[in-house]
Design a protein around this motif. Structure first.
Motif, short mmCIF file in Angstrom:
data_model
loop_
_atom_site.label_atom_id
_atom_site.label_comp_id
_atom_site.label_asym_id
_atom_site.label_seq_id
_atom_site.Cartn_x
_atom_site.Cartn_y
_atom_site.Cartn_z
N ASP A 523 0.81 -1.21 0.00
CA ASP A 523 0.00 0.00 0.00
C ASP A 523 0.85 1.26 0.00
O ASP A 523 0.43 2.31 -0.52
CB ASP A 523 -0.93 0.01 1.21
CG ASP A 523 -2.00 -1.07 1.12
OD1 ASP A 523 -2.26 -1.53 -0.01
OD2 ASP A 523 -2.55 -1.47 2.16
N SER A 524 2.03 1.20 0.57
CA SER A 524 2.89 2.39 0.60
C SER A 524 3.41 2.76 -0.79
O SER A 524 3.86 3.89 -0.99
CB SER A 524 4.07 2.15 1.55
OG SER A 524 4.89 1.11 1.05
N LEU A 525 3.36 1.83 -1.73
CA LEU A 525 3.86 2.13 -3.08
C LEU A 525 2.94 3.08 -3.83
O LEU A 525 3.40 3.87 -4.66
CB LEU A 525 4.01 0.83 -3.88
CG LEU A 525 5.05 -0.17 -3.38
CD1 LEU A 525 5.01 -1.43 -4.24
CD2 LEU A 525 6.44 0.44 -3.39
N GLY A 526 1.66 3.02 -3.59
CA GLY A 526 0.73 3.80 -4.36
C GLY A 526 0.26 3.04 -5.60
O GLY A 526 0.95 2.15 -6.11
N THR A 527 -0.93 3.40 -6.09
CA THR A 527 -1.52 2.66 -7.21
C THR A 527 -0.67 2.76 -8.46
O THR A 527 -0.50 1.78 -9.21
CB THR A 527 -2.93 3.20 -7.49
OG1 THR A 527 -3.72 3.07 -6.30
CG2 THR A 527 -3.58 2.41 -8.61
N GLY A 528 -0.11 3.93 -8.75
CA GLY A 528 0.68 4.09 -9.95
C GLY A 528 1.89 3.18 -9.98
O GLY A 528 2.18 2.52 -10.98
N VAL A 529 2.63 3.12 -8.88
CA VAL A 529 3.81 2.25 -8.80
C VAL A 529 3.40 0.78 -8.78
O VAL A 529 4.09 -0.08 -9.34
CB VAL A 529 4.66 2.62 -7.57
CG1 VAL A 529 5.90 1.74 -7.49
CG2 VAL A 529 5.06 4.09 -7.62
#
Length: 1191
Positions: A523-529
């Motif tokens: 979740d810390s990566l973000g949707t784009g990553v």
């Protein structure tokens, strides 16, 4: 050829074992193949170890604490810089001295081309052999500076104290120090002394001396990481990376020798392509220039996103730029250029496979405005909730899953096989022999394809934009990773819709499976990553599976295919079984690097090829080895591209990702299709055509291709649909669909019983005069259409111009020469292939034609008669120049000694030279429009001979043909004009005289017509007669006569096949059909190729099979036929091309009978080699990038 043909012949083996040690050592040549003085080896060793000596001096002074580390590096670099200057000065001096000596030196043609005669330790030959020098002054300066910098930074990189601190062990540090300096010495030697030929070769020629920079720049990359760790402070991750790279630094010589590290040009293109696709959401491009331009624009867009303060502005900007960059901007440029001319509003541009006009612009503008409106409203009014499962993004996730499942199912049902080519599709049409029935049975699939097109192109992008617009990670956007991730995500929605849909479905399934639980790292990566990682991992997994299938195919077929089973097959299978974990590691590494899996010599010995772009070749798309057969592929490329556009849009060929390869088969034609680029609503292709000549290897693999397609589409009993499984699943070719394409079908027939029938030949002579009369009349009518005018005055004024402007086909000068050679002596028949134009001794000055010389000779004779000349002298040079004497008329005596002539005696006929042509008195002024040039009435036939053959002239047919001509002007009645022409005896006599003169000149009047005579005249190789010189001198008339002769033979062929012509109306209709819809000639003629490109409905040629001793007829018919298309294993193609590049560019194994080019019915090895770009491959046709719409 058997399976145990040598991989390399003896000469190439010796060459390879001399070249490979040079590659390992960076260019030092210790294995020469001949005796060399010891100082050659000693000098190379000294130069090889010089950087180590200079680095050792700096290291020693640092270890003794006499210098700081950076001063020690500067000292070593300065010493190396001075040594490099000296070395380059010696090379330049030796090169200048060698050039002066070589001007006076006579080479020994018996000596070995690589052998050098050394005279002393410091001679110019010795220096030039060891230090070849640079071609460009700029490279001399640049490489010298880099050599000093490399030695200085390398000394700093390998200081013992630094290594001891890094590994906390003195022994490990000393070992790394020693082995690392070997790597540095190899890099220095290849940069400044002599560059080795790299196993990783991308370009066939190193024009700009880029290869010497390859190894030093890889060393600089390792040093850069160490410098980053020095100045960044204690970063644990960076320190661990530095430790790993110091160990990997020891294995750089091995990686260079195995060819796993890319050359700089390939590395640059591969790096831009990978970043563009996976980091910026783009696509591989069709050309290097487009790749560079798109990469720069995409980077600028990603950087701009970082400086936009508002998240709403970021969403709107990325949605707009993602949509615009996913379009085919080159076609947009063409549209803008046409807008400047003001012509685009009435009609859109009509490039091949592309229609871009007002409707398309309106559609794109509507989609863009709709996407901006949706993204802006959803992002502004629907803030992300705290619980993801209760928010709008969860609902959109279910919609995405449903869209993905439905679109995948609709795509699968379009092809002949399901689930990756394993099971047969029961919904696919059963009838593939009739195009009409096939289209009727495909209506259901077409409806399903239309639904899929709407879902993929219109519904899915807006659903994915909704998923991204309400994402919570947009609130913490201003980090580099998130900016790049969302820039990529909003662009991939349009650029590669199906792949992006699959990636979002994976992310959505992971979130739904978590059921509200927080996955900290994910979740810390973000949707784009997250989408970026899913895209990268899914691509590498697909590559791994494809490479694994290819490797297993090579392994299994090396034993199961008897013709591929070498003596070492069992040993290689055992080794691969024992080292199977290592094989999996090689597969995984090649998949991670997106590099081809290289089967050495196409044996089950697998290496990791160097990473390269998806196109695999550095040159521009569209290079081919053209030949006369290329026109067949050029003709069908347009219709095939249109069919491929429809198939891609429906999903019949799967998802055409860039780098996908397809193979099409129709009769003797094999089409290779490569997907170059893909975006929203368009796809860029390269279509190649392989040779039509039936070699043994080509025939064996083409036969297997036919079997694979036959099992898939024609379903013989006991195979294919009967079992429901694809029995050829292990083949690199997987059938996909049959596409209706307008193409020439080739029909050949043996003319035994037709051309040798006496009744047919007698009828042929009668028909020939009729056809000739009709051809002459049509020629006059065509000239009237070019120069319109119905009055006699207009006809007389334009007659001389019309006769010159209506020439249909040019006469080949060599044919005239060969005809006159046969006239001179019957003993020269064996020299039928001789031509005066043959260039035996180099370029020759241009020759004048025989007609020009004869005309000039007549003029010169007139001049000579006016003045005195030397008795017996003949001025050949002034008369004939450099014209071949065999093409000249018999020489007439000049000056004194002229033959005695009776000037008071009238010649016997109007065709004799010097006679005055009688004036034509036409009874109708319309007859002037059907008048023939005066030169056509000068045939050398006496009047009794002409009266004798006058009975053969078809007067009834002549009057009938005149009655069908449309020559009436305004205010005139066609019946009256026709009647006036029919009663004009002067017109009739004129056409009778010309037609009968041509008839006699061809020998048709007296010669016993035989098949060989018919074939020779059809080909334009007319046996010599007394009037042949006159006929060939009138080039236009000769071509009309030849045309009539060919039409007559086609009429003979049709009457023998379909029945006799029963009325003049039927004959006239048949001839008009020949003129309108047929090209009747020879395959080797330029007119044949032009007719194919103009898509004449029918073409006919007459041939002679020398091996069987039979005459053959060939008919090409343009019609819509089904071309069977299948998908090739892309990694299998890339792997074989990588081996081809290594084998030809490095091992120089260009033997035409080498093992790696032999027929392999499962790998299709021979066809794959043919499809490579020249100079390594030899396709006979290759199109420029074709941009096709796929909406």
């Amino acid at each position: 050829m058997g399976p145990d043909v040598p991989l390399l012949n003896e000469y190439k083996q010796e060459f390879f074992w001399k070249r490979f040690p040079q590659t390992v050592l960076g260019g030092a040549r210790f294995k020469l193949g001949y005796c060399a003085p010891p100082y050659i080896y000693v000098n190379q060793i000294i130069l090889f170890l010089t950087p180590w000596v200079f680095g050792g001096v700096g290291t020693l002074l640092y270890q003794l604490q006499l210098l700081e580390d950076y001063y020690a590096a500067v000292l070593s670099g300065g010493l190396m810089l001075g040594a490099a200057v000296v070395v380059q000065a010696l090379a330049l001096s030796a090169m200048r001295r060698t050039v002066i000596v070589e001007r006076l030196h006579t080479p020994n043609i018996l000596a070995d081309e690589e052998e050098v005669e050394f005279t002393s330790c410091t001679s110019s030959e010795t220096v030039k052999f060891i230090i070849p020098g640079k071609k460009f002054v700029l490279n001399t300066v640049l490489h010298t500076l880099l050599a000093g910098a490399l030695c200085g930074l390398g000394t700093w990189y390998l200081l013992l104290n630094r290594l001891t601190t890094l590994y906390s062990s003195t022994g490990v540090a000393v070992l790394i120090f020693i082995l690392s300096w070997v790597t540095l010495c190899i890099g220095e030697y290849s940069l400044i002394i002599n560059t080795a030929t790299e196993t990783a070769t991308f370009q066939a020629q190193d024009t700009y001396e880029i290869t010497p920079l390859t190894r030093p720049l890889y060393i600089f990359a390792f040093i850069a990481v160490d410098l980053a760790q020095r100045f960044a402070g204690p970063v644990p991750e960076l320190q661990q990376t530095n430790q790993v790279l110091h160990v990997l630094f020891l294995f750089l010589p091995l990686l260079w020798a195995l060819g796993m590290l890319s050359p700089l040009d390939a590395l640059l293109l591969w790096g831009m392509e990978q970043v563009l696709v996976f980091g910026l959401g783009g696509s591989p491009m069709s050309t290097n220039l487009r790749l560079l331009g798109m990469f720069m624009v995409s980077v600028c867009v990603a950087v701009s996103v970082f400086f936009i303060p508002s998240t709403l502005g970021v969403v709107l900007f990325t949605v707009a730029m993602g949509f615009l960059l996913s379009l085919d901007l080159s076609q947009m440029g063409a549209l803008l250029r046409s807008c400047g001319t003001g012509g685009w509003c009435s009609e859109p541009s009509r490039a091949l496979g592309w229609r871009l006009g007002g409707k398309e612009l309106l559609l794109y503008l509507s989609l863009l405005l709709g996407a901006l409106t949706e993204a802006g409203l959803l992002h502004h009014f629907l803030p992300p909730p705290r619980n993801w499962t209760t928010g709008p993004q969860a609902a959109v996730s279910y919609l995405l899953i449903a869209l993905f499942a439905l679109s995948w199912a609709l795509r699968e049902m379009q092809g002949v096989y399901l689930l990756g080519g394993v099971f047969h599709n029961p919904l696919y049409p059963k009838e593939t022999t009739s195009v009409r029935v096939f289209k009727q049975q495909s209506r259901g699939l077409q409806v399903a394809g239309m639904v899929r097109r709407v879902l993929v192109n219109l519904v899915s992008p807006f659903a994915m934009i909704a998923f991204l617009a309400v994402d919570g990670s947009l609130q913490r956007l201003h980090t580099a990773s998130l900016c790049m991730g969302f820039t990529r995500a909003f662009r991939a929605v349009w650029q590669s819709t199906e792949d992006s849909l699959m990636q979002m479905v994976v992310v959505a399934i992971v979130r739904l499976a978590a059921r509200g639980m927080r996955l900290l790292w994910w979740d810390s990566l973000g949707t784009g990553v997250q989408l970026l990682l899913v895209s990268l991992i899914s691509d590498r997994l697909v590559q791994f599976v494809s490479k694994l299938k290819f490797a297993l195919t090579v392994l299994v077929t090396s034993w199961t295919e008897k013709k591929q089973r070498r003596q070492s097959a069992g040993t290689l299978l055992a080794l691969n079984g024992v080292l199977f974990p290592l094989l999996l590691s090689v597969l995984a590494l090649s998949a991670m690097l997106s590099a081809p899996l290289l089967p050495l010599f196409t044996l089950p010995v697998f290496l990791v090829g160097f990473p390269r772009p998806q196109r695999s070749w550095p040159g521009p798309v569209g290079t081919a080895c053209s030949c006369p057969d290329s026109v067949y592929y050029q003709q069908m490329s347009g219709s095939l591209a249109h069919a491929l556009r429809t198939a891609f849009a429906r999903g019949a060929l799967g998802s055409p990702t860039p780098g996908s390869h397809f193979l099409g088969r129709f009769q003797d034609r094999v089409v290779w299709i490569l997907v170059l680029e893909r975006g929203f609503g368009y796809c860029s292709l390269n279509i190649k055509g392989l040779e039509l000549q039936e070699t043994s290897c080509h025939t064996a693999e083409a036969r297997r291709v036919d079997e694979v397609f036959e099992v898939a589409f024609e379903s013989p009993e006991g195979l294919g649909r009967g079992t429901g499984l694809n029995v050829h699943w292990g083949n690199v070719l997987t059938p996909c669909a049959a596409l209706p394409v307008r193409v020439y079908s080739d029909g050949r027939s043996v003319l035994t019983g037709i051309i040798d029938s006496h009744d047919n030949l007698r009828q042929f002579k009668d028909d020939f005069l009729k056809v000739l009369v009709w051809v002459l009349l049509q020629h006059c009518v065509k000239c009237r259409k070019i120069f319109p005018g119905s009055t006699a005055e207009e006809g007389r004024k334009s007659q001389s111009i019309r006769t010159q402007a209506c020439t249909e086909v040019n006469v080949v000068a060599s044919k005239t020469s060969s005809l006159k050679l046969r006239r001179e002596s019957s003993s020269l028949n064996s020299l039928g292939d001789w031509s005066d134009d043959d260039d035996l001794f180099g370029p020759q000055p241009a020759r004048r034609t025989a007609a020009q010389v004869n005309m000039g000779a007549q003029d010169a004779q007139t001049v000579l008669q006016m003045g005195p000349s030397l008795p017996g002298s003949v001025e050949i040079d002034s008369l004939f120049g450099d014209v071949a004497l065999s093409a000249l008329r018999p020489l007439q005596p000049l000056g004194l000694g002229l033959p005695v002539t009776d000037k008071s005696r009238e010649p016997e006929g109007p065709g004799f030279p010097g006679s005055t042509l009688p004036r034509l008195n036409f009874s109708s002024h319309h007859s002037e429009l059907l008048n023939l040039p005066s030169g056509w009435r000068t045939a050398p036939w006496p009047l009794p001979r002409m009266k004798q053959v006058r009975q053969f002239f078809p007067e009834e047919w002549f009057r009938f043909a005149l009655g069908r001509l449309e020559l009436a002007g305004q205010g005139e009645f066609p019946e009256e004009v026709a009647e006036a022409l029919q009663v004009d005896e002067a017109l009739r006599d004129l056409h009778a005289q010309v037609a009968l003169s041509c008839f006699i000149s061809l020998g048709a009047e007296s010669t016993v017509t035989s098949p060989s005579y018919v074939y020779r005249v059809y080909c334009g190789d007319v046996p010599w007669t007394e009037g042949l010189d006159w006929l060939t001198a009138n080039a236009e008339l000769f071509q009309l006569t030849l045309k009539a002769f060919r039409y007559s033979f086609k009429l003979l062929f049709d009457q023998a096949s379909l029945g006799p012509v029963e009325s003049p109306e039927e004959l006239l209709s048949t001839l008009e059909e020949y003129e309108r819809d047929w090209y009747i000639g020879q395959v080797s003629e330029r007119g044949w190729q032009e007719a194919v490109l103009q898509e004449k409905p029918y073409l006919f040629s007459l041939g002679h099979d020398l091996t069987m001793g039979t005459y053959t007829g060939r008919v090409l018919t343009l019609q819509e036929m089904l071309v069977q298309v299948g998908r090739l294993n892309r990694e299998g193609v890339r792997g074989q091309w990588a081996n081809l590049s290594w084998e030809l560019l490095y091992a120089t194994n260009d033997d035409e009978e080498r093992y790696s080019i032999q027929a392999h019915p499962v790998l299709l090895r021979n066809l794959t080699v043919q499809a490579a770009d020249p100079p390594l491959g030899y396709p006979i046709y290759s199109s420029t990038p074709l941009h096709l719409p796929c909406l």
